[in-house]
Design an enzyme around this catalytic site. Structure first.
Site: not given
Ligand code: UT7
Length: 330
Positions: A113, A257, A287
């Site tokens: 990125c 980014h 992204n």
């Molecule tokens: O480009 C490089 C840099 N990248 C970034 O900076 C990305 C940084 N991270 C993020 O943007 C976020 O962490 C994400 C968008 C990837 C995830 O958001 P989050 O609020 O951190 O969610 P999480 O990973 O804590 O997941 C919450 C829940 C989980 O379920 P449980 O364990 O709470 O039951 C995941 O399994 O959401 C679930 N989950 C989904 N549900 C539906 C994860 N991905 C999905 C999905 N659809 N696509």
């Protein structure tokens, strides 16, 4: 010493658009989850026949038209990408050939990125010293080819998009141009955002195990990456401000980014500015890794959000971890 300036910009995204709901055919997800957690509404993905170099070519042609530069005037080609057409050589080499160029230097930058800002920083040094006069820098990704399109990979699968953005960098004849660049990296936590295979570290080349375990798909520890992003973005933006004796009030637009709308909101809050100062187009493209900053820069410029004399800052954070900024007087 010469100052360098961006004289041409262009971007290209593939025709195929996938709305959030379209992803439900492969994984357990929802439009609501994707919008709320990332701000993304749709993304463009390449067709089977398209490669990163095709996207790079289309974006480059537009940047060259804007700069009024013919292929024969380009004396260095840099491509920021983690979506190489082939394991080697790099995309810059394919792009050179597609542009009909011969013998000029080409190389890829694999800093995910942050790679476009790294590329700008490198190109800036070549222009400053007078070694090169016209440099093509492109961010290009065809990530849909290797993301995990199952529920296992849904946290990343819903975020990534394909596209390319290009810039022509030339000598500036006035006060406008790149004021400073800063590049950083810290490999200690690199496994929080990586793709393990194919590689040469032990038994991680193409084999049954790597395929079965999905090591040929990117992996991300989203929460950790998020936490580091909201720390490093403001840090590297402040570094750019201090270097140039500028305050955030002097900045017309920060172009970060496009990783997550919530990250951009957190960055705006930490900088003490509104979202009118922090550009976002993630809702349309997702992204696009190394392509996201040049795509956003091209769109912001086309929308009239950047005018002559304005100060802007490009800021990146991503895999590595790596982070970088560029301060520009337009
Ligand atoms: O480009 C490089 C840099 N990248 C970034 O900076 C990305 C940084 N991270 C993020 O943007 C976020 O962490 C994400 C968008 C990837 C995830 O958001 P989050 O609020 O951190 O969610 P999480 O990973 O804590 O997941 C919450 C829940 C989980 O379920 P449980 O364990 O709470 O039951 C995941 O399994 O959401 C679930 N989950 C989904 N549900 C539906 C994860 N991905 C999905 C999905 N659809 N696509």
């Amino acid at each position: 010493m010469y100052r360098s300036k961006i004289t041409g910009l262009g971007f290209h995204v593939p025709d195929r658009i996938l709305k959030n709901d379209d992803l439900k055919q492969w994984m357990d997800t929802s439009d609501e989850w994707i919008r709320e957690r990332s701000g993304i509404q749709e993304r463009h993905w390449v067709s089977e026949k398209e490669a990163a170099s095709d996207l790079a070519l289309a974006a480059s042609k537009k940047a060259m038209i804007m700069a009024g530069v013919g292929a024969d005037e380009i004396d260095l080609v840099i491509v920021a990408t983690i979506s190489s057409d082939y394991f080697f050589p790099g995309v810059a080499n394919q792009l050179q050939s597609k542009l009909g160029l011969r013998t000029v230097g080409t190389f890829d930058i694999k800093v995910a990125c942050s790679a476009f800002v790294y590329g700008l920083s490198i190109a800036d040094q070549f222009i400053k010293t007078g070694q090169h006069k016209t440099i093509l820098i492109v961010g290009a990704e065809a990530q849909s080819k290797y993301i995990d399109l199952t529920t296992r990979g849904r946290d990343m699968g819903v975020l990534f998009g394909d596209g390319a953005g290009a810039a022509i960098l030339q000598q500036s004849g006035d006060e406008s141009g790149i004021l400073s660049t800063h590049i950083h990296s810290d490999g200690a936590d690199m496994k929080n955002l990586w793709m393990e295979a194919p590689g040469t570290s032990g038994n991680n080349w193409m084999n049954r195990e790597t395929l079965k375990n999905g090591l040929h798909h990117p992996y991300m520890n989203g929460r950790e990456v998020f936490r580091n992003a909201v720390r490093r973005f403001p840090e590297v933006i402040h570094e750019a401000l201090e270097e140039n004796n500028l305050s955030i009030e002097d900045i017309k637009l920060v172009i970060p980014h496009q990783a997550n709308y919530r990250i951009s909101q957190a960055v705006a809050k930490r900088l003490g500015v509104g979202m009118d100062v922090v550009y976002s187009n993630i809702h349309k493209y997702g992204n696009t890794t190394a392509a996201s900053i040049p795509i956003a820069l091209t769109e912001a410029h086309a929308e009239g959000r950047i005018e002559r004399g304005d100060h802007i800052i490009l800021a990146a954070f991503g895999a590595g971890y790596s982070w970088a900024s560029a301060a520009i007087r337009w």
